[in-house]
Design a protein around this motif. Structure first.
Motif, PDB file in Angstrom:
ATOM      1  N   CYS A   5       0.847  -1.190   0.000  1.00 38.53           N
ATOM      2  CA  CYS A   5       0.000   0.000   0.000  1.00 38.53           C
ATOM      3  C   CYS A   5       0.886   1.245   0.000  1.00 38.53           C
ATOM      4  O   CYS A   5       1.898   1.296   0.685  1.00 38.53           O
ATOM      5  N   LYS A   6       0.502   2.244  -0.746  1.00 34.04           N
ATOM      6  CA  LYS A   6       1.290   3.473  -0.826  1.00 34.04           C
ATOM      7  C   LYS A   6       1.167   4.339   0.420  1.00 34.04           C
ATOM      8  O   LYS A   6       1.967   5.228   0.626  1.00 34.04           O
ATOM      9  N   TYR A   7       0.168   4.088   1.267  1.00 38.60           N
ATOM     10  CA  TYR A   7      -0.021   4.883   2.471  1.00 38.60           C
ATOM     11  C   TYR A   7       0.518   4.201   3.723  1.00 38.60           C
ATOM     12  O   TYR A   7       1.273   4.794   4.469  1.00 38.60           O
ATOM     13  N   CYS A   8       0.127   2.940   3.961  1.00 34.44           N
ATOM     14  CA  CYS A   8       0.522   2.284   5.211  1.00 34.44           C
ATOM     15  C   CYS A   8       1.578   1.200   5.003  1.00 34.44           C
ATOM     16  O   CYS A   8       2.041   0.600   5.962  1.00 34.44           O
ATOM     17  N   HIS A  38      -1.961   6.776  -7.509  1.00 34.93           N
ATOM     18  CA  HIS A  38      -1.167   5.670  -6.960  1.00 34.93           C
ATOM     19  C   HIS A  38      -1.482   4.356  -7.662  1.00 34.93           C
ATOM     20  O   HIS A  38      -1.120   3.284  -7.173  1.00 34.93           O
ATOM     21  N   VAL A  42      -3.654   0.867  -3.108  1.00 34.60           N
ATOM     22  CA  VAL A  42      -4.127   1.277  -1.793  1.00 34.60           C
ATOM     23  C   VAL A  42      -4.839   0.080  -1.167  1.00 34.60           C
ATOM     24  O   VAL A  42      -5.609  -0.594  -1.839  1.00 34.60           O
ATOM     25  N   CYS A  46      -6.960   1.711   4.112  1.00 37.36           N
ATOM     26  CA  CYS A  46      -6.649   3.078   3.698  1.00 37.36           C
ATOM     27  C   CYS A  46      -7.727   3.625   2.766  1.00 37.36           C
ATOM     28  O   CYS A  46      -8.072   4.804   2.831  1.00 37.36           O
ATOM     29  N   LEU A  50      -9.775   7.035   3.378  1.00 39.14           N
ATOM     30  CA  LEU A  50      -9.840   8.088   2.366  1.00 39.14           C
ATOM     31  C   LEU A  50     -11.284   8.412   2.001  1.00 39.14           C
ATOM     32  O   LEU A  50     -11.649   9.574   1.831  1.00 39.14           O
TER      33      LEU A  50
END
Length: 66
Positions: A5-8, A38, A42, A46, A50
């Protein structure tokens, strides 16, 4: 190497991608743009965060006229 994941940075499963593909149309346009930048990388958690975010326009900023 598994994709993350690009966030977490959690590992993505095929179910994450399938769920996001089916639900992305119900998200606000700005959230759709974030996910698209992204390349749908994701995770489910996340994406839910979002989608729940409230995005407001700042009253002090004015758009440029072209």
């Amino acid at each position: 190497m598994a994709e993350s994941c690009k966030y977490c940075e959690a590992e993505l499963s095929t179910m994450d991608a399938a769920y996001i593909e089916s639900e992305v149309r119900t998200a606000p346009q700005k959230v759709q743009n974030l996910i698209a930048t992204h390349h749908n990388m994701v995770c489910y958690n996340c994406f839910k965060r979002l989608k729940k975010m409230r995005i407001v326009n700042l009253p002090g900023k004015k758009r440029k006229k072209i």
